[in-house]
Write a protein that holds these residues in place. Structure first.
Motif, PDB file in Angstrom:
ATOM      1  N   PHE A  47       9.280   2.398  -6.325  1.00 25.96           N
ATOM      2  CA  PHE A  47       8.752   2.647  -4.994  1.00 25.96           C
ATOM      3  C   PHE A  47       9.793   3.358  -4.132  1.00 25.96           C
ATOM      4  N   VAL A  48       9.321   4.301  -3.323  1.00 27.85           N
ATOM      5  CA  VAL A  48      10.188   4.999  -2.383  1.00 27.85           C
ATOM      6  C   VAL A  48       9.758   4.701  -0.947  1.00 27.85           C
ATOM      7  N   ALA A  49       8.497   4.991  -0.634  1.00 28.32           N
ATOM      8  CA  ALA A  49       8.014   4.796   0.731  1.00 28.32           C
ATOM      9  C   ALA A  49       6.496   4.732   0.722  1.00 28.32           C
ATOM     10  N   ALA A  50       5.939   4.122   1.763  1.00 35.10           N
ATOM     11  CA  ALA A  50       4.494   4.054   1.906  1.00 35.10           C
ATOM     12  C   ALA A  50       4.132   4.092   3.381  1.00 35.10           C
ATOM     13  N   ILE A  51       2.912   4.542   3.650  1.00 33.00           N
ATOM     14  CA  ILE A  51       2.424   4.609   5.022  1.00 33.00           C
ATOM     15  C   ILE A  51       0.970   4.136   5.029  1.00 33.00           C
ATOM     16  N   SER A  52       0.607   3.375   6.042  1.00 30.57           N
ATOM     17  CA  SER A  52      -0.751   2.851   6.139  1.00 30.57           C
ATOM     18  C   SER A  52      -1.744   3.978   6.424  1.00 30.57           C
ATOM     19  N   TRP A  53      -3.018   3.654   6.301  1.00 28.79           N
ATOM     20  CA  TRP A  53      -4.040   4.678   6.489  1.00 28.79           C
ATOM     21  C   TRP A  53      -4.012   5.245   7.906  1.00 28.79           C
ATOM     22  N   SER A  54      -3.633   4.415   8.862  1.00 25.80           N
ATOM     23  CA  SER A  54      -3.603   4.861  10.256  1.00 25.80           C
ATOM     24  C   SER A  54      -2.291   5.551  10.611  1.00 25.80           C
ATOM     25  N   GLY A  55      -1.295   5.380   9.753  1.00 24.84           N
ATOM     26  CA  GLY A  55       0.027   5.906  10.070  1.00 24.84           C
ATOM     27  C   GLY A  55       0.849   4.975  10.935  1.00 24.84           C
ATOM     28  N   GLY A  56       0.272   3.840  11.305  1.00 24.03           N
ATOM     29  CA  GLY A  56       0.960   2.932  12.215  1.00 24.03           C
ATOM     30  C   GLY A  56       2.021   2.074  11.571  1.00 24.03           C
ATOM     31  N   SER A  57       1.978   1.964  10.248  1.00 26.00           N
ATOM     32  CA  SER A  57       2.962   1.148   9.535  1.00 26.00           C
ATOM     33  C   SER A  57       3.596   1.958   8.419  1.00 26.00           C
ATOM     34  N   THR A  58       4.897   1.830   8.295  1.00 25.43           N
ATOM     35  CA  THR A  58       5.624   2.514   7.233  1.00 25.43           C
ATOM     36  C   THR A  58       6.542   1.516   6.524  1.00 25.43           C
ATOM     37  N   TYR A  59       6.806   1.792   5.273  1.00 20.85           N
ATOM     38  CA  TYR A  59       7.615   0.906   4.443  1.00 20.85           C
ATOM     39  C   TYR A  59       8.558   1.765   3.611  1.00 20.85           C
ATOM     40  N   TYR A  60       9.764   1.266   3.397  1.00 14.18           N
ATOM     41  CA  TYR A  60      10.759   2.021   2.642  1.00 14.18           C
ATOM     42  C   TYR A  60      11.504   1.122   1.672  1.00 14.18           C
ATOM     43  N   ALA A  61      11.888   1.699   0.555  1.00 15.13           N
ATOM     44  CA  ALA A  61      12.810   1.013  -0.344  1.00 15.13           C
ATOM     45  C   ALA A  61      14.174   0.957   0.333  1.00 15.13           C
ATOM     46  N   ASP A  62      14.914  -0.083   0.061  1.00 14.47           N
ATOM     47  CA  ASP A  62      16.235  -0.237   0.684  1.00 14.47           C
ATOM     48  C   ASP A  62      17.142   0.948   0.369  1.00 14.47           C
ATOM     49  N   SER A  63      16.969   1.522  -0.805  1.00 11.86           N
ATOM     50  CA  SER A  63      17.850   2.600  -1.241  1.00 11.86           C
ATOM     51  C   SER A  63      17.667   3.890  -0.439  1.00 11.86           C
ATOM     52  N   VAL A  64      16.530   4.022   0.252  1.00 11.38           N
ATOM     53  CA  VAL A  64      16.280   5.259   0.996  1.00 11.38           C
ATOM     54  C   VAL A  64      16.148   5.030   2.499  1.00 11.38           C
ATOM     55  N   LYS A  65      16.158   3.780   2.910  1.00  9.45           N
ATOM     56  CA  LYS A  65      15.974   3.452   4.316  1.00  9.45           C
ATOM     57  C   LYS A  65      17.065   4.123   5.163  1.00  9.45           C
ATOM     58  N   GLY A  66      16.630   4.769   6.234  1.00  9.40           N
ATOM     59  CA  GLY A  66      17.566   5.466   7.098  1.00  9.40           C
ATOM     60  C   GLY A  66      17.821   6.905   6.690  1.00  9.40           C
ATOM     61  N   ARG A  67      17.404   7.283   5.488  1.00  9.85           N
ATOM     62  CA  ARG A  67      17.607   8.654   5.013  1.00  9.85           C
ATOM     63  C   ARG A  67      16.278   9.397   4.826  1.00  9.85           C
ATOM     64  N   PHE A  68      15.241   8.675   4.405  1.00 11.68           N
ATOM     65  CA  PHE A  68      13.926   9.263   4.153  1.00 11.68           C
ATOM     66  C   PHE A  68      12.954   8.854   5.249  1.00 11.68           C
ATOM     67  N   THR A  69      12.020   9.750   5.540  1.00 13.13           N
ATOM     68  CA  THR A  69      10.973   9.462   6.520  1.00 13.13           C
ATOM     69  C   THR A  69       9.627   9.893   5.964  1.00 13.13           C
ATOM     70  N   ILE A  70       8.683   8.955   5.928  1.00 10.69           N
ATOM     71  CA  ILE A  70       7.327   9.258   5.468  1.00 10.69           C
ATOM     72  C   ILE A  70       6.449   9.501   6.690  1.00 10.69           C
ATOM     73  N   SER A  71       5.543  10.452   6.575  1.00 10.95           N
ATOM     74  CA  SER A  71       4.640  10.754   7.686  1.00 10.95           C
ATOM     75  C   SER A  71       3.334  11.289   7.113  1.00 10.95           C
ATOM     76  N   ARG A  72       2.353  11.432   7.978  1.00 10.62           N
ATOM     77  CA  ARG A  72       1.062  11.973   7.534  1.00 10.62           C
ATOM     78  C   ARG A  72       0.432  12.776   8.654  1.00 10.62           C
ATOM     79  N   ASP A  73      -0.330  13.765   8.259  1.00 10.17           N
ATOM     80  CA  ASP A  73      -1.089  14.603   9.180  1.00 10.17           C
ATOM     81  C   ASP A  73      -2.537  14.501   8.743  1.00 10.17           C
ATOM     82  N   ASN A  74      -3.257  13.556   9.304  1.00 10.94           N
ATOM     83  CA  ASN A  74      -4.622  13.309   8.846  1.00 10.94           C
ATOM     84  C   ASN A  74      -5.552  14.478   9.123  1.00 10.94           C
TER      85      ASN A  74
END
Length: 126
Positions: A47-74
């Motif tokens: 796992f690297v990162a995940a984002i909820s269907w609404s974009g309101g919640s994001t989750y990151y693996a500890d190894s990438v936290k602070g370096r990677f950013t997940i986003s979505r353009d619905n």
């Protein structure tokens, strides 16, 4: 049916940045959570990162936290993974994935995802 295609991979030096994109088609992508996973040679998919269907919640693996950013353009049916401060250990094939049903919050577990892209290679090396 949701079809996802990744793009944006490539080779970069340590400390560099890449932006991965996930283009979705089929059912309304805006209703689906999205996840990014990666798999290095000889290792299991992680796992690297995940984002909820609404974009309101994001989750990151500890190894990438602070370096990677997940986003979505619905509106554009796309998702992105901005990767900064890349390290050699980030080298892997990166996969975009969507779950089998809509309106979920996102998950770190590969088994919770049903639709997978073909992957895009990211290589971090000097």
């Amino acid at each position: 049916q949701v079809h996802v295609v990744e793009s944006g991979g490539g080779s970069v030096q340590p400390g560099g940045s890449l932006r991965l994109s996930c283009a979705a088609s089929g059912r309304t992508f805006s209703s689906y959570a999205m996840g990014w996973f990666r798999q290095a040679p000889g290792k299991e998919r992680e796992f690297v990162a995940a984002i909820s269907w609404s974009g309101g919640s994001t989750y990151y693996a500890d190894s990438v936290k602070g370096r990677f950013t997940i986003s979505r353009d619905n509106a554009g049916n796309t998702g992105h993974l901005q990767m900064n401060s890349l390290k050699p250990e980030d080298t892997a094939v990166y996969y975009c994935a969507a779950p089998g049903g809509p309106y979920t919050s996102g998950s770190y577990r590969p088994k919770d995802y049903y639709y997978w892209g073909q992957g895009t290679q990211v290589t971090v090396s000097s």
